[in-house]
Design a protein around this motif. Sequence first.
Motif, PDB file in Angstrom:
ATOM      1  N   VAL A 135      13.073   4.284  -6.066  1.00 50.07           N
ATOM      2  CA  VAL A 135      11.649   4.526  -5.800  1.00 50.07           C
ATOM      3  C   VAL A 135      11.500   5.992  -5.388  1.00 50.07           C
ATOM      4  CG1 VAL A 135       9.631   3.903  -4.432  1.00 50.07           C
ATOM      5  CG2 VAL A 135      11.247   2.127  -5.120  1.00 50.07           C
ATOM      6  N   GLU A 136      10.656   6.713  -6.115  1.00 50.44           N
ATOM      7  CA  GLU A 136      10.496   8.152  -5.910  1.00 50.44           C
ATOM      8  C   GLU A 136       9.063   8.495  -5.532  1.00 50.44           C
ATOM      9  OE1 GLU A 136      13.335  10.306  -9.006  1.00 50.44           O
ATOM     10  OE2 GLU A 136      12.148   8.735  -9.987  1.00 50.44           O
ATOM     11  N   GLY A 137       8.901   9.675  -4.915  1.00 51.33           N
ATOM     12  CA  GLY A 137       7.575  10.167  -4.569  1.00 51.33           C
ATOM     13  C   GLY A 137       7.014   9.540  -3.305  1.00 51.33           C
ATOM     14  N   LEU A 138       7.884   9.186  -2.373  1.00 55.10           N
ATOM     15  CA  LEU A 138       7.465   8.520  -1.138  1.00 55.10           C
ATOM     16  C   LEU A 138       7.082   9.527  -0.055  1.00 55.10           C
ATOM     17  CD1 LEU A 138      10.370   5.948  -1.141  1.00 55.10           C
ATOM     18  CD2 LEU A 138       7.963   5.272  -1.110  1.00 55.10           C
ATOM     19  N   SER A 139       6.018   9.233   0.655  1.00 57.22           N
ATOM     20  CA  SER A 139       5.719   9.966   1.888  1.00 57.22           C
ATOM     21  C   SER A 139       6.669   9.475   2.971  1.00 57.22           C
ATOM     22  CB  SER A 139       4.272   9.725   2.312  1.00 57.22           C
ATOM     23  OG  SER A 139       4.105   8.364   2.717  1.00 57.22           O
ATOM     24  N   ASP A 140       6.731  10.179   4.090  1.00 58.57           N
ATOM     25  CA  ASP A 140       7.609   9.752   5.185  1.00 58.57           C
ATOM     26  C   ASP A 140       7.234   8.357   5.678  1.00 58.57           C
ATOM     27  OD1 ASP A 140       8.937  12.130   4.967  1.00 58.57           O
ATOM     28  OD2 ASP A 140       8.326  12.922   6.930  1.00 58.57           O
ATOM     29  N   ASP A 141       5.933   8.134   5.874  1.00 66.13           N
ATOM     30  CA  ASP A 141       5.493   6.821   6.371  1.00 66.13           C
ATOM     31  C   ASP A 141       5.822   5.716   5.370  1.00 66.13           C
ATOM     32  OD1 ASP A 141       4.565   7.916   8.703  1.00 66.13           O
ATOM     33  OD2 ASP A 141       2.453   7.929   8.103  1.00 66.13           O
ATOM     34  N   ASP A 142       5.581   5.982   4.094  1.00 66.53           N
ATOM     35  CA  ASP A 142       5.851   4.966   3.082  1.00 66.53           C
ATOM     36  C   ASP A 142       7.350   4.725   2.920  1.00 66.53           C
ATOM     37  OD1 ASP A 142       3.202   4.515   2.617  1.00 66.53           O
ATOM     38  OD2 ASP A 142       3.100   5.646   0.740  1.00 66.53           O
ATOM     39  N   SER A 143       8.143   5.760   3.105  1.00 69.32           N
ATOM     40  CA  SER A 143       9.596   5.600   3.021  1.00 69.32           C
ATOM     41  C   SER A 143      10.098   4.652   4.102  1.00 69.32           C
ATOM     42  CB  SER A 143      10.280   6.962   3.156  1.00 69.32           C
ATOM     43  OG  SER A 143      11.689   6.824   3.127  1.00 69.32           O
ATOM     44  N   LEU A 144       9.631   4.844   5.321  1.00 69.15           N
ATOM     45  CA  LEU A 144      10.040   3.956   6.411  1.00 69.15           C
ATOM     46  C   LEU A 144       9.491   2.547   6.197  1.00 69.15           C
ATOM     47  CD1 LEU A 144       9.605   6.357   9.462  1.00 69.15           C
ATOM     48  CD2 LEU A 144      11.741   5.638   8.381  1.00 69.15           C
ATOM     49  N   LYS A 145       8.275   2.459   5.680  1.00 67.55           N
ATOM     50  CA  LYS A 145       7.684   1.149   5.413  1.00 67.55           C
ATOM     51  C   LYS A 145       8.516   0.374   4.387  1.00 67.55           C
ATOM     52  CE  LYS A 145       3.191   1.021   4.894  1.00 67.55           C
ATOM     53  NZ  LYS A 145       1.826   1.077   4.257  1.00 67.55           N
ATOM     54  N   LEU A 146       8.952   1.063   3.334  1.00 65.34           N
ATOM     55  CA  LEU A 146       9.747   0.392   2.311  1.00 65.34           C
ATOM     56  C   LEU A 146      11.122  -0.003   2.834  1.00 65.34           C
ATOM     57  CD1 LEU A 146      10.001  -0.570  -0.591  1.00 65.34           C
ATOM     58  CD2 LEU A 146      10.707   1.746  -1.242  1.00 65.34           C
ATOM     59  N   GLN A 147      11.709   0.834   3.683  1.00 67.62           N
ATOM     60  CA  GLN A 147      13.000   0.470   4.268  1.00 67.62           C
ATOM     61  C   GLN A 147      12.878  -0.748   5.171  1.00 67.62           C
ATOM     62  OE1 GLN A 147      15.721   3.823   5.523  1.00 67.62           O
ATOM     63  NE2 GLN A 147      13.945   5.060   4.940  1.00 67.62           N
ATOM     64  N   TRP A 148      11.710  -0.921   5.762  1.00 67.55           N
ATOM     65  CA  TRP A 148      11.519  -2.084   6.615  1.00 67.55           C
ATOM     66  C   TRP A 148      11.190  -3.332   5.801  1.00 67.55           C
ATOM     67  CZ3 TRP A 148      12.860  -4.785  10.324  1.00 67.55           C
ATOM     68  CH2 TRP A 148      12.094  -5.847  10.799  1.00 67.55           C
ATOM     69  N   HIS A 149      10.209  -3.256   4.929  1.00 66.25           N
ATOM     70  CA  HIS A 149       9.738  -4.442   4.205  1.00 66.25           C
ATOM     71  C   HIS A 149      10.581  -4.773   2.982  1.00 66.25           C
ATOM     72  CE1 HIS A 149       6.081  -5.109   6.539  1.00 66.25           C
ATOM     73  NE2 HIS A 149       5.900  -3.800   6.547  1.00 66.25           N
ATOM     74  N   GLY A 150      11.180  -3.767   2.356  1.00 71.96           N
ATOM     75  CA  GLY A 150      11.930  -4.011   1.141  1.00 71.96           C
ATOM     76  C   GLY A 150      11.044  -4.481  -0.004  1.00 71.96           C
TER      77      GLY A 150
ATOM     78  N   GLU B   4       0.834  -1.209   0.000  1.00 70.26           N
ATOM     79  CA  GLU B   4       0.000   0.000   0.000  1.00 70.26           C
ATOM     80  C   GLU B   4       0.868   1.259   0.000  1.00 70.26           C
ATOM     81  OE1 GLU B   4      -2.711  -0.428   3.274  1.00 70.26           O
ATOM     82  OE2 GLU B   4      -3.920  -1.920   2.220  1.00 70.26           O
ATOM     83  N   ILE B   5       1.917   1.205  -0.834  1.00 70.24           N
ATOM     84  CA  ILE B   5       2.819   2.335  -1.007  1.00 70.24           C
ATOM     85  C   ILE B   5       2.538   2.974  -2.364  1.00 70.24           C
ATOM     86  CG2 ILE B   5       5.229   2.994  -1.378  1.00 70.24           C
ATOM     87  CD1 ILE B   5       6.027   0.880   0.658  1.00 70.24           C
ATOM     88  N   ARG B   6       2.290   4.274  -2.349  1.00 73.39           N
ATOM     89  CA  ARG B   6       2.041   5.007  -3.588  1.00 73.39           C
ATOM     90  C   ARG B   6       3.327   5.733  -3.979  1.00 73.39           C
ATOM     91  NH1 ARG B   6      -3.393   8.419  -3.199  1.00 73.39           N
ATOM     92  NH2 ARG B   6      -2.916   8.568  -5.434  1.00 73.39           N
ATOM     93  N   ALA B   7       4.034   5.167  -4.966  1.00 73.40           N
ATOM     94  CA  ALA B   7       5.292   5.745  -5.418  1.00 73.40           C
ATOM     95  C   ALA B   7       5.642   5.130  -6.765  1.00 73.40           C
ATOM     96  CB  ALA B   7       6.396   5.473  -4.393  1.00 73.40           C
ATOM     97  N   GLN B   8       6.663   5.672  -7.400  1.00 77.80           N
ATOM     98  CA  GLN B   8       7.070   5.231  -8.732  1.00 77.80           C
ATOM     99  C   GLN B   8       8.427   4.542  -8.661  1.00 77.80           C
ATOM    100  OE1 GLN B   8       5.379   5.454 -11.725  1.00 77.80           O
ATOM    101  NE2 GLN B   8       7.073   4.211 -12.527  1.00 77.80           N
ATOM    102  N   ALA B   9       8.487   3.305  -9.161  1.00 78.93           N
ATOM    103  CA  ALA B   9       9.742   2.554  -9.197  1.00 78.93           C
ATOM    104  C   ALA B   9      10.344   2.609 -10.590  1.00 78.93           C
ATOM    105  CB  ALA B   9       9.504   1.101  -8.787  1.00 78.93           C
TER     106      ALA B   9
END
Length: 225
Positions: free
Chosen positions: A188-203, A154-159
């Motif tokens: 991955v660009e256009g990340l919110s702060d929450d989504d950025s941390l989520k992606l760093q955790w889940h990969g 549920e991350i809204r961003a562009q890979a």
Amino acid sequence: MNFLEVQFALRGRTLPADHSYALYSAVKQLLPSYAQKNQQSEESVIPINLPADVRLCSIPGIPDKDGMIYLHRGSRMRLRCPAEQVQFWYRLLQNQVLDIRGHLIRLVQPRLTLPQPSDTLKARLVTFKLEAIDHAEVPYYFLESCKKGLERLEIRAQASIDSTAAGDLARRTLQVKDKKILGYGVIVEGLSDDDSLKLQWHGLGGRQHFGCGWFYPVREEANDS
């Protein structure tokens, strides 16, 4: 999920450029001996394998064009784990000497950090199971897999697929035993702060025990040399 990153400075000179699986194996080998040594303790249960929620990063260095890297002052061994596991991994790894395919490194000066959000993250290598797809179409299906992975989180961003200094696609491989696994560097660009941390955790993708899918803020690259 509250997670932290443990970073260790290194004492050593060189490593194989493709060392991620060997690093995982060296850390894994510490676990049975640590469990035996502490079997009478009252600590929480000691794992005998790396838990699924522990992630390792490959170690940066200066390549020598002959399958090796030279360690520099910015080289770090990095591990991310749930906050409640930090004490265990900190104690286990502190001052350990790891044998990485005959190259010895000592883990020293540990420190804990909180991953920092960034609207743009990069990963050196992301892998998916794409073996049955024609080689010419791999980048397309790879990006489709990245898109689906972000949607699952549920991350809204562009890979996008990263490029090398020479302007080529950042196509990379990981050696796991006798098998070479194909992947790409990813931005991955256009990340919110929450989504950025989520992606760093889940990969993204698989083989995250081997350093794949490890995302970091782009600004970190300036500190790797």
